[in-house]
Design an enzyme around this catalytic site. Structure first.
Site, PDB file in Angstrom:
ATOM      1  N   SER A 124       4.401  23.337  -2.311  1.00 39.25           N
ATOM      2  CA  SER A 124       4.848  22.662  -1.408  1.00 39.25           C
ATOM      3  C   SER A 124       3.835  22.001  -0.784  1.00 39.25           C
ATOM      4  O   SER A 124       2.729  22.260  -0.564  1.00 39.25           O
ATOM      5  CB  SER A 124       5.896  23.484  -0.670  1.00 39.25           C
ATOM      6  N   TYR A 149       7.470  30.832   5.105  1.00 45.70           N
ATOM      7  CA  TYR A 149       8.012  30.350   3.955  1.00 45.70           C
ATOM      8  C   TYR A 149       6.565  29.500   3.429  1.00 45.70           C
ATOM      9  O   TYR A 149       6.175  29.587   2.302  1.00 45.70           O
ATOM     10  CB  TYR A 149       8.901  29.160   3.971  1.00 45.70           C
ATOM     11  N   LYS A 153       3.800  30.271   0.144  1.00 45.45           N
ATOM     12  CA  LYS A 153       3.329  29.514  -0.904  1.00 45.45           C
ATOM     13  C   LYS A 153       1.731  29.331  -0.784  1.00 45.45           C
ATOM     14  O   LYS A 153       1.160  29.450  -2.033  1.00 45.45           O
ATOM     15  CB  LYS A 153       3.856  27.985  -0.731  1.00 45.45           C
TER      16      LYS A 153
HETATM   17  N1  LIG Z   1      14.131  21.836  -2.481  1.00 42.65           N
HETATM   18  C1  LIG Z   1      12.892  21.544  -1.789  1.00 42.65           C
HETATM   19  O1  LIG Z   1      12.770  20.666  -0.967  1.00 42.65           O
HETATM   20  C2  LIG Z   1      11.408  22.088  -2.124  1.00 42.65           C
HETATM   21  C3  LIG Z   1      10.262  21.509  -1.735  1.00 42.65           C
HETATM   22  C4  LIG Z   1       8.973  22.191  -1.941  1.00 42.65           C
HETATM   23  C5  LIG Z   1       9.174  23.310  -2.706  1.00 42.65           C
HETATM   24  N2  LIG Z   1      10.100  23.857  -3.389  1.00 42.65           N
HETATM   25  C6  LIG Z   1      10.239  25.111  -3.948  1.00 42.65           C
HETATM   26  O2  LIG Z   1      10.567  24.673  -5.389  1.00 42.65           O
HETATM   27  C7  LIG Z   1      11.509  25.843  -6.141  1.00 42.65           C
HETATM   28  C8  LIG Z   1      12.815  25.565  -6.184  1.00 42.65           C
HETATM   29  O3  LIG Z   1      13.468  25.250  -5.099  1.00 42.65           O
HETATM   30  P1  LIG Z   1      14.935  24.782  -5.019  1.00 42.65           P
HETATM   31  O4  LIG Z   1      15.321  23.640  -4.036  1.00 42.65           O
HETATM   32  O5  LIG Z   1      15.402  24.372  -6.559  1.00 42.65           O
HETATM   33  O6  LIG Z   1      15.664  25.853  -4.536  1.00 42.65           O
HETATM   34  P2  LIG Z   1      16.961  26.770  -5.235  1.00 42.65           P
HETATM   35  O7  LIG Z   1      17.281  27.678  -4.072  1.00 42.65           O
HETATM   36  O8  LIG Z   1      18.163  25.677  -5.582  1.00 42.65           O
HETATM   37  O9  LIG Z   1      16.566  27.339  -6.447  1.00 42.65           O
HETATM   38  C9  LIG Z   1      15.763  28.597  -6.302  1.00 42.65           C
HETATM   39  C10 LIG Z   1      16.532  29.407  -7.392  1.00 42.65           C
HETATM   40  O10 LIG Z   1      15.778  30.612  -7.563  1.00 42.65           O
HETATM   41  C11 LIG Z   1      16.837  31.856  -7.567  1.00 42.65           C
HETATM   42  N3  LIG Z   1      15.950  33.058  -7.213  1.00 42.65           N
HETATM   43  C12 LIG Z   1      15.557  33.113  -5.758  1.00 42.65           C
HETATM   44  N4  LIG Z   1      15.082  34.285  -5.794  1.00 42.65           N
HETATM   45  C13 LIG Z   1      15.014  34.871  -6.885  1.00 42.65           C
HETATM   46  C14 LIG Z   1      14.752  36.159  -7.368  1.00 42.65           C
HETATM   47  N5  LIG Z   1      14.063  36.888  -6.503  1.00 42.65           N
HETATM   48  N6  LIG Z   1      14.879  36.618  -8.712  1.00 42.65           N
HETATM   49  C15 LIG Z   1      15.350  35.516  -9.690  1.00 42.65           C
HETATM   50  N7  LIG Z   1      15.766  34.544  -9.202  1.00 42.65           N
HETATM   51  C16 LIG Z   1      15.674  34.081  -7.868  1.00 42.65           C
HETATM   52  C17 LIG Z   1      17.895  31.271  -6.868  1.00 42.65           C
HETATM   53  O11 LIG Z   1      19.058  31.879  -7.233  1.00 42.65           O
HETATM   54  C18 LIG Z   1      17.878  29.900  -7.329  1.00 42.65           C
HETATM   55  O12 LIG Z   1      18.334  29.560  -8.490  1.00 42.65           O
HETATM   56  C19 LIG Z   1      11.243  26.971  -4.824  1.00 42.65           C
HETATM   57  O13 LIG Z   1      10.021  27.767  -4.973  1.00 42.65           O
HETATM   58  C20 LIG Z   1      10.930  26.129  -3.486  1.00 42.65           C
HETATM   59  O14 LIG Z   1      10.355  26.878  -2.677  1.00 42.65           O
HETATM   60  C21 LIG Z   1      11.398  23.366  -2.868  1.00 42.65           C
END
Ligand SMILES: NC(=O)c1ccc[n+]([C@@H]2O[C@H](COP(=O)([O-])OP(=O)(O)OC[C@H]3O[C@@H](n4cnc5c(N)ncnc54)[C@H](O)[C@@H]3O)[C@@H](O)[C@H]2O)c1
Length: 340
Positions: A124, A149, A153
């Site tokens: 991120s 958070y 990362k």
């Molecule tokens: N959405 C954003 O703005 C953003 C920005 C930067 C980074 N990210 C990173 O991108 C990744 C995906 O984000 P997203 O927005 O799709 O989030 P999201 O919550 O929609 O997806 C994360 C998925 O991981 C699953 N999950 C969480 N913990 C778990 C575990 N212990 N075991 C198995 N599954 C697990 C959840 O059920 C979910 O389906 C994350 O790592 C997040 O930190 C997201």
């Protein structure tokens, strides 16, 4: 090639699974569904007319992971699974370190056992912290994260570097996302937050359909053009395609070992108020909002220098703000209750 996608049922994961299938990769999704629904995967299967192997499980469950690696010949892992609410991470830091840091550690341990050496990590822009100048560029040092958070990362990025130093066959990519918004153009998959949305676009969309009364804008006294925070918003399908580009690049590299970081953003920052105005225009709805106090930890403005992704991966964000908002709106109108 068999690609294991952890967290593949979630927002970014489901769009990436769709892109992977459209590029003829075979996909195994491992997700505990703590923040998602299996319905996203079912819809991806319908949209692509291809099958996904889905296994429900937690990345901290090493036995379940080992069983999965045993059953499938996995070539590379794309690791999305994480908790992602910045604000919540300050109130329950241990849950974030447990899930995001320990979860990644468990996954890397099982990968090492099964000699799987290719890894793509969902990082991120928060890893740059508050002290680096904008736009952020990959050569900058990792900053002081403003939340547990963000710290999780940074810790995983450090872990990857150390693994790569110890194992010369290990190759990893950290994709540093800026602010993904939008949905697949079909309106069939999109961001389906559980409870109150943490991100701007789902919140605005829920105000627009009348599910929430008004949006709270956190501060209008920042040193930006209109005083509200500015972020680099990119279409989630551009982001998904960035993963495919990264995977193809990783597979092509012969001499490369180690970890390479790439920013995935548009290189432009837009303010909260300009997003609200654009949403009103596209949806023809009035978005009620109130200006509130600043939110702790928020930076005034940041955006990406995404030249490296363009130069090495041949990737560039191509979809316009209008498209991001049209697609969000289509998804929201078709699915007011998300996947329920
Ligand atoms: N959405 C954003 O703005 C953003 C920005 C930067 C980074 N990210 C990173 O991108 C990744 C995906 O984000 P997203 O927005 O799709 O989030 P999201 O919550 O929609 O997806 C994360 C998925 O991981 C699953 N999950 C969480 N913990 C778990 C575990 N212990 N075991 C198995 N599954 C697990 C959840 O059920 C979910 O389906 C994350 O790592 C997040 O930190 C997201």
């Amino acid at each position: 090639m068999n690609i294991l996608v952890t967290g593949g049922a979630g927002y970014i994961g489901s769009h990436t699974v769709l892109s992977l299938l459209n590029n003829d990769f075979d996909v195994i999704v491992f997700d505990n569904l703590s923040n998602s629904s299996i319905e996203s995967i079912r819809r991806v299967e319908k949209l692509t007319d291809k099958k996904v192997t889905f296994v429900k499980g937690d990345i901290q469950d090493k036995a379940a992971l080992a069983e999965l690696f045993c059953a499938h010949n996995i070539d590379a892992v794309i690791h999305f699974a994480a908790l992602k609410a910045v604000g919540e991470s300050s109130t329950m830091p241990l849950a974030y370190y447990q899930n995001n840091v320990n979860g990644s550690l468990c996954l890397l341990e099982v990968m090492a056992t099964f000699k799987v050496k290719h890894f793509i990590f969902s990082s991120s822009a928060t890893v740059y912290g508050g002290d680096n100048n904008v736009p952020y560029i990959e050569t900058m040092p990792l900053g002081e994260a403003s939340s547990p958070y963000g710290a999780s990362k940074v810790m995983v990025e450090r872990m990857l570097n150390d693994v790569a130093k110890a194992d010369s066959d290990f190759r990893a990519i950290s994709l540093r996302y800026f602010n993904p918004i939008g949905a697949h153009e079909s309106g069939q998959i999109g961001e389906a937050p559980q409870g109150v949305p943490n991100n701007l676009l789902p919140y605005i969309a829920q105000v627009a359909v009348g599910k929430r009364k008004s949006l709270q804008v956190f501060g209008d006294d920042y040193q930006t053009l209109d005083g509200t925070c500015e972020r680099d918003y990119l279409h989630v399908m551009d982001l998904a395609e960035g993963h495919v580009a990264a995977l193809k690049w990783l597979n092509k590299q012969r001499g490369f070992t180690g970890v390479e970081a790439f920013n995935l953003g548009t290189g432009k920052a837009l303010s909260v108020l300009s997003i609200i105005r654009a949403f009103e225009q596209v949806s023809q709805q009035n978005i009620r909002y109130e200006i509130g106090a600043r939110r702790s930890g928020d930076l005034a403005a940041f955006w990406a220098n995404a030249d490296k992704a363009n130069r090495l991966l041949g990737w560039q964000a191509t979809r316009s703000l209008e498209q991001m908002i049209e697609d969000t709106w289509r998804w929201q109108v078709n699915n007011p209750e998300g996947y329920l």
